[in-house]
Enzyme design. Structure first.
Site, mmCIF file in Angstrom:
data_model
loop_
_atom_site.group_PDB
_atom_site.id
_atom_site.type_symbol
_atom_site.label_atom_id
_atom_site.label_comp_id
_atom_site.label_asym_id
_atom_site.label_seq_id
_atom_site.Cartn_x
_atom_site.Cartn_y
_atom_site.Cartn_z
ATOM 1 N N CYS B 95 39.228 40.401 81.785
ATOM 2 C CA CYS B 95 38.361 39.927 82.860
ATOM 3 C C CYS B 95 38.272 38.409 82.897
ATOM 4 C CB CYS B 95 36.974 40.543 82.712
ATOM 5 S SG CYS B 95 37.094 42.331 82.565
ATOM 6 N N HIS B 394 33.897 44.241 90.842
ATOM 7 C CA HIS B 394 34.574 43.451 89.820
ATOM 8 C C HIS B 394 36.021 43.902 89.664
ATOM 9 C CE1 HIS B 394 35.602 41.647 86.066
ATOM 10 N NE2 HIS B 394 35.279 42.654 85.292
ATOM 11 N N CYS B 424 32.650 37.392 80.326
ATOM 12 C CA CYS B 424 33.026 38.167 79.152
ATOM 13 C C CYS B 424 34.270 38.976 79.483
ATOM 14 C CB CYS B 424 31.884 39.087 78.733
ATOM 15 S SG CYS B 424 31.367 40.198 80.066
#
Lengths: 273, 439
Positions: B95, B394, B424
């Site tokens: 990510c 996301h 994160c």
């Protein structure tokens, strides 16, 4: 009517008496046609386009193709649908046509005339959005051995081949005709089945000309402005399967494309201006 | 115009472009990573008038990637309206991909190696790279290498009907077998993050994102794609009351607090930012929204670190930014309160809240972060002011590009100030960065 059924009707009609001598008047109109995303995605994948918001320049052709077929399969249409050969195609995009726009389609036939080898006719499609013309297509078909009034046949574009090294090598698989038929509705048996192709004098099934054209234009993704003119001359049938070469040249702002099987066998020549 | 060797100049955030994010198996179900990335790049090119331009570099990536997409970003450039002479490469840091790409591009700009670049990422959870069964794959590999008919026959004898079952990408950590949500649930429990606080953060994210759309904040940041004009996960009418009705999905039993409402959904989408030197921006008559000041990455041993006897247990999978931010602040002589905006990626609402708790905890800060005084609290009114991943969704590698472009735009609107980004990532990693408004 399903396109396959139209083909069947046309095949029967071809052997029945009562065919018209001149082009039927009028046009076929479909208003407010919405692009189906799943269909667009299927078409894009078969032809090598990316899936974006702007329709591939050749995509409206498949939207209009059903209407073309309806016109050509009608009893009054002067040429028998089986055996019609697509010899040339011209597309003009007046601007980017986007997913989500309501498209008004109009299809008519014109320039039905004698040709040294038979009779030639143009199927003309126009796409507009809220009255604004956004896309035009002209498909020229030849009926070998057929007769026509001695009027003026449309002139085919005078396109010359590009020589030089291949920009890309395509390995065109055997099922290309079946795959393109599924997304275009053009279920002419010469593209689907080697036996049917033999009946029309081809040693194997042949690729749709518009598939070859679409695949060639897809190679120019990102290189052509939204408003452009795409002209194609179909030279020799592309037998399936085949390995062919795409040759491109980019003189000035225009593009010239040739799809060839190596030594002097040109399947297609095209320009984008 | 290359600067003198060893001098460092500023890297400017000039703008960004993304497509609306779509819930998985929805509107973008048929779009590939390449389709979305190319569309996003073309949108950026159109927005900033870059057709035919050769840029310094395009750097992007995807987390879930087909093997055929080994050169994804370069392929996107070749299919875009950028000059084909624009180089490109792929990065992948889970990510953190999008932000790491922006760091890479801005560093090259700062060093004068390039004058302009594009950074970001794309991900599809719909068009997933399903692979052949691992046992079958091994047999096929061995078949390709086999030299005799006998050897091939022997290998064919190993084929079993069960091998038709494909390999599907897992949303779990290879070393722990736990999903990201299960990891986050452990951290939420350890830090005592309440269900109410998580739902509050989630509702705020939806409300902020919807309000940002309504005031036109995303007009210069988002290009419609495949008929979608807004992120389709956003629920403007989201409320703590509605979220409270959902059943927990991560964690077990009584103390479970994490629901589908306070966790990010699987999403498809793509986001890019345009970076350049101030000179390049001026030459192209493009505004500088913000400067990319500095960045830091950190990693934690979420597998074996700490341990049962440690007062703070193991480091959580998604807690690496807790460590990255103090290092970044120290290097830049800043405190956590020296920011006007905080963009803390909402992998889960509990992740954001646990991160904030850790920075406020004196003992943890001393023992684990080596800080005599904790970083302290932040003004929550400055947190994710235009919504974040809980509302937008996301698409893993796209999140960094979304945040950098949004924060730079927000700083430009304010006309001054500084923003902190914290993301994160899987593998126990974290990527954090500082942006400053351009004068």
């Amino acid at each position: 009517m399903a396109l396959g059924a139209l083909y069947a009707k046309a095949a029967v009609g071809a052997v029945l008496p009562g065919r018209g001598k001149t082009l039927p008047d009028g046009e076929i109109v479909r208003e407010g046609v919405a692009v189906d995303l799943g269909h667009l995605a299927d078409y894009a994948r078969v032809c090598g386009f990316g899936l974006g918001d702007i329709l591939p320049p050749t995509y409206p052709h498949v939207l209009a193709f059903g209407l073309q077929l309806e016109l050509m399969a009608a009893r009054a249409f002067p040429l028998p649908l089986p055996g019609l050969v697509h010899v040339a195609n011209a597309i003009t995009t007046h601007r980017a046509v986007r997913v989500g726009e309501a498209l008004d389609l109009r299809v008519r036939a014109e320039r039905f005339a004698a040709h040294p080898k038979g009779a030639q006719v143009d199927l003309v499609a126009a796409v507009s959005v809220a009255g604004e013309p956004v896309w035009d297509g002209r498909s020229t078909y030849l009926a070998r051995g057929a007769s026509a009034p001695t009027g003026l046949a449309g002139t085919l574009p005078d396109l010359s081949d590009v020589d030089g090294p291949a920009a890309a090598v395509w390995r065109v698989p055997k099922d290309t005709g079946r795959r393109y038929a599924a997304v275009s509705g053009d279920v002419n048996p010469i593209h689907l089945n080697p036996l049917a192709a033999k009946a029309f004098g081809f040693p194997r099934a042949i690729a749709h000309g518009m598939w070859t054209a679409a695949r060639a234009f897809a190679a120019l993704q990102g290189r052509v402005p939204d408003a452009a003119r795409y002209e194609v001359l179909f030279r020799r049938p592309l037998l399936l399967p085949s390995t062919v070469e795409l040759v491109t040249a980019h003189p000035g702002a225009s593009w010239t494309l040739t799809v060839r099987a190596g030594a002097g066998t040109t399947h297609l020549t095209a320009t984008v201006t | 115009m290359a600067p003198k060797k060893s001098s460092v100049r500023q890297a400017a955030v000039i703008g960004g472009n993304r497509i609306p994010f779509a819930r998985a198996n929805g509107r973008y179900a048929r779009a590939s990573n390449l389709d979305m990335l190319t569309a996003t790049l073309d949108g950026l090119v159109a927005r900033y008038g870059l057709a035919g331009e050769r840029l310094g570099e395009v750097v992007a990536g995807a987390v879930l990637k087909h093997s055929r997409d080994f050169n994804l970003t370069r392929e996107a450039v070749l299919g875009s309206r950028l000059a084909a002479s624009t180089p490109a490469y792929d990065v992948q840091q889970a990510c953190g991909t999008g932000l790491e790409a922006a760091i890479a591009v801005s560093n090259k700009i700062k060093l004068g190696q390039i004058d302009s670049g594009v950074a970001g990422g794309v991900d599809t959870a719909s068009d997933a790279p399903i692979a052949v069964n691992e046992d079958l794959r091994r047999i096929l590999v061995a078949l390709g290498a086999a030299r005799s008919a006998g050897a091939r026959l022997k290998l064919l004898g190993k084929l079993r009907p069960g091998q038709i079952v494909p390999e599907i990408p897992q949303n779990s950590e290879p070393r722990t077998g736990l999903s990201m949500g299960e990891h986050a649930a452990i951290t939420a429990k350890e830090w005592g993050v309440s269900r109410e606080a998580q739902d509050e953060l989630a509702a705020a994210s939806h409300q902020h994102l919807a309000a940002a759309y309504d005031r036109g904040f995303f007009d210069d940041l988002v290009t419609p794609y495949l008929g979608l004009t807004r992120d389709d996960n956003v629920r403007p009418d989201s409320s703590v009351e509605k979220l409270a009705r959902l059943t927990p999905v991560f964690g077990k039993g009584e103390g479970a607090t994490m629901t589908a409402g306070n966790s990010t959904p699987l999403t498809d989408g793509s986001a890019l930012v345009l970076l350049g030197s101030d000179e390049w921006a001026a030459e192209h008559r493009l505004p500088v929204l913000a400067h990319f000041v500095d960045a830091e990455t950190a990693a934690v041993d979420y597998v074996h670190g700490g341990g049962a006897d440690d007062r703070y247990g193991r480091d959580g999978l998604l807690t690496a930014p807790v460590h990255a931010v103090p290092r970044l602040l120290a290097r830049n002589g800043l405190t956590l309160q020296d920011f006007d905006f905080y963009e803390i990626h909402e992998a889960f609402a509990s992740t954001v809240l646990a991160t904030l708790k850790a920075w406020e905890d004196p003992a943890f800060s001393k023992e684990r972060l080596g800080l005599d005084t904790p970083l302290g609290p932040i003004d929550r009114a400055k947190l994710n002011v235009n919504g974040s991943s809980l509302a937008a969704g996301h698409p893993f590698a796209a999140t960094g590009g979304r945040i950098v472009a949004s924060l730079a735009t927000q700083l430009h609107e304010k006309g001054s100030g500084r923003g902190l980004i914290s993301i994160c990532a899987a593998g126990g990693q974290g990527v954090v960065a500082i942006l400053e408004a351009a004068e």
